[in-house]
Design an enzyme around this catalytic site. Structure first.
Site, PDB file in Angstrom:
ATOM      1  N   LYS A 117       0.803  -1.309  -0.051  1.00  0.00           N
ATOM      2  CA  LYS A 117       0.183  -0.075   0.126  1.00  0.00           C
ATOM      3  C   LYS A 117       0.886   1.245  -0.140  1.00  0.00           C
ATOM      4  O   LYS A 117       1.797   1.367   0.621  1.00  0.00           O
ATOM      5  CB  LYS A 117      -0.920  -0.142   1.172  1.00  0.00           C
ATOM      6  N   SER A 171      -9.386   1.407   3.011  1.00  0.00           N
ATOM      7  CA  SER A 171      -8.730   2.584   2.008  1.00  0.00           C
ATOM      8  C   SER A 171      -7.683   1.595   1.176  1.00  0.00           C
ATOM      9  O   SER A 171      -7.184   2.175   0.370  1.00  0.00           O
ATOM     10  CB  SER A 171      -7.812   3.404   2.738  1.00  0.00           C
ATOM     11  N   SER A 227      -9.797  -0.349   7.183  1.00  0.00           N
ATOM     12  CA  SER A 227      -9.311  -0.465   5.708  1.00  0.00           C
ATOM     13  C   SER A 227      -8.685  -1.557   5.256  1.00  0.00           C
ATOM     14  O   SER A 227      -8.496  -2.017   4.126  1.00  0.00           O
ATOM     15  CB  SER A 227      -8.356   0.658   5.819  1.00  0.00           C
TER      16      SER A 227
END
Length: 602
Positions: A78, A152, A176
Site C-alpha cells: 500500500k 482504504s 481499511s
C-alpha cells in the site's frame, strides 16, 4: 493475457523447487498482467520497472528455493508504506516523498525472499473505506464493476484478488484492511496493535494504525504473521508477541464460545441477503463446535462513533493539516470535508473522549472475558459506486459500522469470506477478540474456510489441513482434582486470577488418588499408574495464560503441574504428584474423586 500462475505460497514453493518456474519468469509475467489490468482497475500507483525489480531478483540468483521461507513470493505494498527509492504518495501527489530505506516490515519480507511488485492505490491519506477517493483513479471491485473495491487499502486487495500478488500489505485504522477483504473474497488480517512494526508507515492515526495482510487463506496469513511479528525498537508503539500467540498457536480449534450481537443491534441497511448469510455463518461456527452467546453490542458501537465524531479526527489532521492549510486544492474535497472540524478540537475534548473510551473498553473487555471470539458481519451491505458518488460520507460510514471500534478498543480481528451473494459478490464475516489472540482467530477462520469450502481467489481450492495441532489463545486450560475444585477451599486462587470453569469430567482410567499426609488444608495426590488405575473426577478450568506462572510457583511440594489424560483421550495441563510424596498418604481411589472422599468423612 499472460499465463495465470497459482500464487498460493505452498504452490509457488513447489513450482520453484521443481524448476517449473523461476522468480524472474514469474515476476515478468505478473508485471505484464498488472500493467494490463491497471487501466481498468487502477490498482497500482507505481508498478516497479524491470530495472527497479532487478536488485530484488538478483539477490535470489545464487540462492536455492529452500534457503528462504518466502523465496520469490510476489507481494504488493500500500502506498502509505515505504519502499526504498520509490515515492510514497498516500494518494496525494503534492505530499509525495522518496524514502531512502524501506519500512521495517517491508525490509523483513524482502530479507525473507519476497519480491515487491509495486505500490498500490488507496483512499487519500488512508481516509475512507471505499477505494474511490484517489486522484490515481477509482478502484472498482474485482468481481462486479458496478461496486467499489473497498478501501482504504483498495489496490492491495485487488492485487491479490486479481492474481498479481500472493499477498499484499494494507493498513487498518477503522476497517481499511477488512472492508476490501470482504468485498473481494479475501482473508484480511488486522493484527493486534503493535504486533507488526509501523516504522516506515505514513500514519493516518499513529496511536491506532495497524499494517495488515491480504491473503487468499487464513493459513497463509498465519504463516506470514509468524514470520514477521517482531518487536521493533524503531517503532515506539511496537509490542512483543507473547509466546501463546506464536506459530504453534495456529491449529484446530476445540469447543469454543463466541459472542453474537443482539438481533436488534445488527444492522444491514436494508440488505435482505445479509441477515440470511450471517445466520448461515453463525450456523457454520456452531457446526465447528462453537457455542453462541448473545452479547450487548451497544458499548462497541458507541466506541466506534468516537473515531470520527470525537477528537481522533484531529490525529488524522496532524498528518495532512499543514498541506491543507498551505494548498487546500492539493487534497481531495471529500478528505478536506472529513477533516474540517479537526482544527477546532481541543485538548479538553480529547481527554474527555479518552475517559469515555476507557469506560467503554472496560465494559467491552468484561463482555469478551468469557468468550473466545465475537462474530459480526464485516459490512452491513455492499454499496454501489453510484451510491457512493451520490452520498459519499453516509455510504462510507455505513461500511464502517462493524469495523470502526476495533483499534480504539485494542482488539485483533480477521475478516474471512463466508458466502457469495445472489449477484456473485463476495460476502464475509469478521472474527474478533482480545489483543494477541491473532493466531487463534486465524485458526477459527481457517476452520470456517474449510467448513464452507468456497474457492479461493483464482478459483483455487482450500488446501487440506496440514496438522491437527490444537489452536491456542491467551487462555490456559488447567485440570484440578482437589481443593481447587469449584466451591472448595482453594478455588479462590483460580477465581482471583480470572479463571472460569469449562466442564466437569473424569480422567482416563489410569490413575490412583491419594489423600496426602499433613494439612490443613487437606490435599490430594493424583498419580498415573501402569495398572490398577481408575477414572478420577476432575474439573477443567481456564485462566489467563499470563496468570499461570504465579499460580504454578505457589503450588507446594510434592504437587506440581504436568500432563493429565482425560477420559476422552486428550491431554491437558493439570495437577500431578511426585511418588516420594506418598509416604503416609491414604489411597482413596475407590471413592473416584476428592469430593466423594470428603463427603465420606462427614
Amino acid at each position: 493475457m499472460p499465463h495465470t500462475f497459482d500464487l498460493r505460497l505452498a504452490t509457488l514453493r513447489t513450482a520453484y523447487r521443481e524448476g517449473r518456474a523461476t522468480p524472474r519468469q514469474l515476476i515478468a509475467e505478473l508485471r505484464d498482467k498488472a500493467a494490463a489490468l491497471n487501466p481498468d482497475y487502477h490498482l497500482f500507483i507505481h508498478l516497479l520497472t524491470l530495472d527497479e525489480l532487478e536488485p530484488y531478483l538478483a539477490a535470489l540468483d545464487d540462492k536455492s528455493p529452500d534457503s528462504l521461507p518466502l523465496f520469490g513470493i510476489p507481494f504488493a505494498i500500500k502506498d502509505n508504506i515505504d519502499l526504498a527509492g520509490i515515492p510514497t504518495t498516500a494518494a496525494c501527489p503534492a505530499f509525495a516523498y522518496t524514502p531512502e530505506t524501506s519500512a521495517t516490515l517491508v525490509q523483513r519480507l524482502v530479507d525473507l525472499g519476497a519480491i515487491p511488485l509495486g505500490k498500490t492505490n488507496l483512499d487519500q491519506f488512508a481516509t475512507g473505506l471505499n477505494g474511490t477517493r484517489s486522484p490515481y483513479g477509482e478502484c472498482r471491485n474485482s468481481v462486479l464493476p458496478e461496486y467499489p473495491s473497498g478501501g482504504s487499502s483498495a489496490g492491495s486487495s485487488l492485487a491479490v484478488a486479481l492474481g498479481v500478488a500472493s499477498f499484499a500489505l494494507g493498513t487498518d485504522t477503522a476497517g481499511s484492511g477488512r472492508v476490501p477483504a470482504a468485498l473481494n473474497g479475501l482473508l484480511g488480517l488486522k493484527p493486534s496493535k503493535g504486533l507488526l512494526s509501523n516504522h516506515g508507515l505514513l500514519p493516518a492515526c499513529r496511536t491506532l494504525d495497524c499494517i495488515t495482510y491480504f491473503t487468499a487463506s487464513a493459513a497463509e496469513a498465519s504463516e506470514l504473521l509468524a514470520l514477521t511479528a517482531r518487536l521493533d525498537p524503531q517503532d515506539g508503539y511496537s509490542r512483543a508477541n507473547p509466546a501463546w500467540n506464536d506459530a504453534s498457536a495456529f491449529g484446530a480449534p476445540g469447543p469454543f464460545r463466541f459472542g453474537v450481537p443482539r438481533a436488534d443491534q445488527l444492522e444491514f441497511f436494508g440488505c435482505h441477503e445479509g441477515p440470511v448469510l450471517f445466520t448461515d455463518a453463525l450456523d457454520q461456527l456452531k457446526a465447528l463446535g462453537g457455542e453462541a452467546r448473545e452479547i450487548d453490542f451497544a458499548p462497541f458501537l458507541e466506541a466506534a462513533r468516537l473515531l470520527y465524531e470525537g477528537p481522533w479526527v484531529a490525529e488524522r489532521y496532524s498528518v495532512a493539516g499543514d498541506l491543507i492549510e498551505r494548498d487546500p486544492q492539493a487534497v481531495l474535497p471529500v478528505i478536506r470535508d472529513v477533516l474540517a472540524k479537526a482544527p477546532g478540537a481541543s485538548a479538553v475534548q480529547a481527554f474527555r473522549a479518552q475517559y469515555r473510551l476507557q469506560e467503554l473498553k472496560a465494559q467491552c473487555d468484561a463482555i469478551l472475558a468469557d468468550l473466545d471470539c465475537v462474530l459480526t458481519p464485516t459490512i452491513g451491505r455492499p454499496v454501489t459506486l453510484d451510491e457512493l458518488h451520490a452520498e459519499p460520507v453516509k455510504r462510507n460510514s455505513e461500511l464502517g459500522y462493524y469495523t470502526n471500534f476495533m483499534n480504539l478498543l485494542d482488539y485483533a480481528a480477521v475478516a474471512v469470506p463466508s458466502a457469495l451473494m445472489d449477484n456473485g459478490l463476495p460476502w464475509g464475516v469478521t472474527l474478533f477478540g482480545r489483543a494477541f489472540t491473532d493466531q487463534y482467530l486465524l485458526s477459527v477462520a481457517d476452520a470456517l474456510q474449510r467448513q464452507h469450502n468456497l474457492p479461493l481467489t483464482g478459483g483455487k481450492p482450500v488446501c487440506p489441513a496440514s496438522s491437527a495441532n490444537p489452536a491456542r489463545n491467551d487462555r490456559a486450560r488447567l485440570v484440578v482434582c482437589g481443593a481447587h475444585l469449584d466451591g472448595l477451599a482453594l478455588n479462590w486462587q483460580l477465581r482471583q486470577r480470572g479463571a472460569r470453569l469449562l466442564r466437569a469430567t473424569r480422567s482416563a482410567p489410569s490413575y490412583k488418588l491419594y489423600a496426602l499426609a499433613g494439612g490443613p488444608p487437606l490435599r490430594p495426590g493424583m498419580l498415573r499408574v501402569a495398572e490398577g488405575g481408575v477414572a478420577i473426577e476432575v474439573e477443567v478450568w481456564e485462566l489467563p495464560s499470563a496468570e499461570l506462572g504465579s499460580f504454578l510457583t505457589g503450588i507446594p511440594a510434592p504437587l506440581g503441574l504436568g500432563k493429565v489424560q482425560l477420559e476422552d483421550g486428550s491431554w491437558e495441563t493439570g495437577f500431578i504428584c511426585d511418588v516420594w510424596g506418598l509416604d503416609g498418604a491414604e489411597n482413596i481411589s475407590r471413592f473416584g474423586g476428592w469430593r466423594a472422599w470428603l463427603t465420606s468423612r462427614g
